[in-house]
Design an enzyme around this catalytic site. Structure first.
Site, PDB file in Angstrom:
ATOM      1  CE1 TYR A 225      45.126  80.212  87.594  1.00 21.40           C
ATOM      2  CE2 TYR A 225      47.016  81.596  87.045  1.00 21.40           C
ATOM      3  CZ  TYR A 225      45.650  81.434  87.194  1.00 21.40           C
ATOM      4  OH  TYR A 225      44.807  82.484  86.948  1.00 21.40           O
TER       5      TYR A 225
ATOM      6  CG  HIS B  87      37.170  78.363  87.563  1.00 24.92           C
ATOM      7  ND1 HIS B  87      37.537  78.983  86.396  1.00 24.92           N
ATOM      8  CD2 HIS B  87      35.818  78.406  87.619  1.00 24.92           C
ATOM      9  CE1 HIS B  87      36.447  79.391  85.781  1.00 24.92           C
ATOM     10  NE2 HIS B  87      35.389  79.048  86.496  1.00 24.92           N
TER      11      HIS B  87
HETATM   12  O1  CA2 Z   1      41.506  79.248  88.129  1.00 25.44           O
HETATM   13  C1  CA2 Z   1      41.255  79.014  86.938  1.00 25.44           C
HETATM   14  O2  CA2 Z   1      41.272  77.879  86.449  1.00 25.44           O
HETATM   15  C2  CA2 Z   1      40.986  80.187  85.988  1.00 25.44           C
HETATM   16  O3  CA2 Z   1      39.986  79.776  85.049  1.00 25.44           O
HETATM   17  C3  CA2 Z   1      42.299  80.461  85.281  1.00 25.44           C
HETATM   18  C4  CA2 Z   1      42.255  81.673  84.352  1.00 25.44           C
HETATM   19  C5  CA2 Z   1      41.699  82.898  85.103  1.00 25.44           C
HETATM   20  O4  CA2 Z   1      41.566  83.986  84.207  1.00 25.44           O
HETATM   21  C6  CA2 Z   1      40.354  82.597  85.745  1.00 25.44           C
HETATM   22  O5  CA2 Z   1      39.906  83.739  86.443  1.00 25.44           O
HETATM   23  C7  CA2 Z   1      40.468  81.426  86.708  1.00 25.44           C
HETATM   24  C8  CA2 Z   1      43.674  81.962  83.853  1.00 25.44           C
HETATM   25  C9  CA2 Z   1      44.268  80.788  83.074  1.00 25.44           C
HETATM   26  C10 CA2 Z   1      45.720  80.581  83.371  1.00 25.44           C
HETATM   27  O6  CA2 Z   1      46.440  81.802  83.181  1.00 25.44           O
HETATM   28  C11 CA2 Z   1      47.755  81.834  83.468  1.00 25.44           C
HETATM   29  C12 CA2 Z   1      48.362  83.088  83.338  1.00 25.44           C
HETATM   30  C13 CA2 Z   1      49.692  83.230  83.592  1.00 25.44           C
HETATM   31  C14 CA2 Z   1      50.446  82.120  83.969  1.00 25.44           C
HETATM   32  C15 CA2 Z   1      49.849  80.876  84.099  1.00 25.44           C
HETATM   33  C16 CA2 Z   1      48.508  80.741  83.843  1.00 25.44           C
END
Ligand code: CA2
Length: 147
Positions: free
Chosen positions: A22, A97
């Site tokens: 991310y 996303h």
């Molecule tokens: O790529 C994206 O924006 C997502 O919506 C992010 C979600 C994920 O479950 C989707 O499949 C795709 C996750 C949000 C962020 O999660 C984090 C987890 C750990 C550390 C940082 C961010």
């Protein structure tokens, strides 16, 4: 135009954890810079880790004259309730996303929200939000071509 950015679970951790997926920029800081870039628009940011609160927020703002940028996080792949709320409201919703969900694990390849959203932006890092905003602005701003 008022744009509501609605972020779902764990998006508050972007920039803090998993930088390889991310990135290492804080989402809050990025969205503040984005709002500063478009002072002619009101950009409101809401984040919740709770499914029902996201449904409540969609119902609260979704009948106004506005646009909605929705990153429902993991609920994208599971939430009938959020999909039903998006289908019920009148404001256009752009699904966003940060990562390219189609290049990740198979369980992320299915979005319950895409069929009820106006469009989808995925895989451009935090700039996915910028592209979604521009798509909503372009629906309301008249462009004149001079030849
Ligand atoms: O790529 C994206 O924006 C997502 O919506 C992010 C979600 C994920 O479950 C989707 O499949 C795709 C996750 C949000 C962020 O999660 C984090 C987890 C750990 C550390 C940082 C961010």
């Amino acid at each position: 135009m008022v744009i509501h950015i609605i972020n779902g679970p764990n998006l508050n951790l972007v920039g803090v954890r998993e930088p390889e997926v991310y990135g290492n920029r804080s989402l809050d800081q990025y969205l503040q810079e984005l709002a500063d870039e478009f002072p002619q628009h009101t950009i409101d940011v809401y984040q919740s880790n709770i499914e029902g609160e996201i449904v409540d927020r969609l119902q609260q703002v979704g009948f106004d004259d506005c646009g909605i940028v929705l990153n429902a996080g993991g609920y994208t792949h599971t939430s009938v309730a959020i999909a039903d709320a998006v289908a019920a409201i009148t404001a256009p919703v752009v699904e966003v996303h940060i990562s390219n969900i189609y290049s990740r694990e198979p369980f992320r390849h299915k979005s319950l929200l895409s069929p009820v959203c106006k469009g989808i932006v995925a895989g451009f890092g935090l700039d996915s939000y910028r592209l979604a905003l521009l798509s909503l602005f372009s629906q309301t701003t008249k462009t004149t071509l001079r030849q």
